[in-house]
Scaffold this motif. Structure first.
Motif, short mmCIF file in Angstrom:
data_model
loop_
_atom_site.label_atom_id
_atom_site.label_comp_id
_atom_site.label_asym_id
_atom_site.label_seq_id
_atom_site.Cartn_x
_atom_site.Cartn_y
_atom_site.Cartn_z
N LYS A 3 9.43 11.13 4.72
CA LYS A 3 8.59 10.91 5.95
C LYS A 3 9.56 10.92 7.36
O LYS A 3 9.11 11.55 8.32
N LYS A 4 10.59 10.95 6.93
CA LYS A 4 11.75 10.85 8.32
C LYS A 4 12.89 11.68 8.16
O LYS A 4 13.11 11.98 6.63
N GLU A 5 13.79 12.16 8.82
CA GLU A 5 15.02 12.96 8.69
C GLU A 5 15.89 11.95 8.38
O GLU A 5 15.95 10.89 9.01
N GLU A 48 22.00 9.00 7.93
CA GLU A 48 22.29 10.36 7.91
C GLU A 48 23.32 10.41 6.52
O GLU A 48 23.86 9.71 6.16
N GLU A 90 6.84 1.50 9.88
CA GLU A 90 7.71 2.89 9.70
C GLU A 90 8.64 2.95 10.61
O GLU A 90 9.87 3.50 10.23
N THR A 91 8.84 2.53 11.74
CA THR A 91 9.86 2.33 12.66
C THR A 91 10.84 1.49 12.28
O THR A 91 12.17 1.81 12.67
N LYS A 105 16.73 11.58 -0.25
CA LYS A 105 16.03 12.01 1.12
C LYS A 105 14.71 11.18 1.35
O LYS A 105 14.18 10.85 0.51
N ASP A 106 14.43 10.98 2.45
CA ASP A 106 13.35 10.25 2.81
C ASP A 106 12.13 11.17 3.13
O ASP A 106 12.56 12.48 3.71
N ARG A 160 11.56 0.68 9.42
CA ARG A 160 12.58 1.04 8.12
C ARG A 160 13.61 1.89 8.32
O ARG A 160 13.82 2.77 9.12
N ILE A 194 16.84 3.89 8.08
CA ILE A 194 17.45 5.31 7.18
C ILE A 194 18.67 5.63 7.87
O ILE A 194 19.24 5.15 8.84
#
Length: 139
Positions: free
Chosen positions: A92-94, A53, A46-47, A89-90, A49, A51
């Motif tokens: 799980k995360k911002e 803004e 997960e870390t 938009k994700d 991955r 993403i």
């Protein structure tokens, strides 16, 4: 042979009268590795991955998107192919990721403010970063 255990080597394996014999598979499981940190691998993945803004569009970019949406709306009965870049938009995360698709336009739901393609994509208008009519050469 004169070994240390010669006197018991020919004896039968002892069998318990209280407990049934353990299967080979269950015995092997005793010695298999285990995850000392349960869920650690999932946290690492997960870390990793990536993403990003959501970018804030300029007034010119917004005007171009609106103009192109108008052109697409004029050809809505033809269900033209459109090239769309948008922010997803994700969950799980911002943040999220930018995606680009080429798909056939179905309609614009003005009540929900989303663009819908024939293959079922529902893209919020505010998440579109660019959109164009996509001309396909059918020769």
């Amino acid at each position: 042979m004169s070994g240390k255990y010669d006197d018991i080597m020919s004896l039968q394996h002892p069998t318990s009268k209280k407990h049934p014999r353990m299967s080979r598979q269950n015995r092997a499981a005793q010695f298999s590795p285990f995850a000392a940190l349960t869920g650690y691998d999932a946290v690492i993945k997960e870390t990793e991955r990536n993403i990003e803004e959501k970018r804030i569009l300029s007034e010119d970019a917004i005007a171009e998107i609106n103009e192109n949406l108008q052109l697409i709306q004029e050809k809505k009965n033809e269900h033209p192919y459109v090239y769309i870049s948008y922010f997803e938009k994700d969950i799980k995360k911002e943040g999220g990721i930018y995606k680009t698709i080429i798909s056939q336009y179905k309609h614009l739901d003005e009540y929900k403010n989303i663009l819908i393609t024939i293959d079922g994509n529902e893209i919020p208008i505010e998440d579109i970063s660019s959109i164009y009519l996509y001309e396909i050469d059918m020769k």
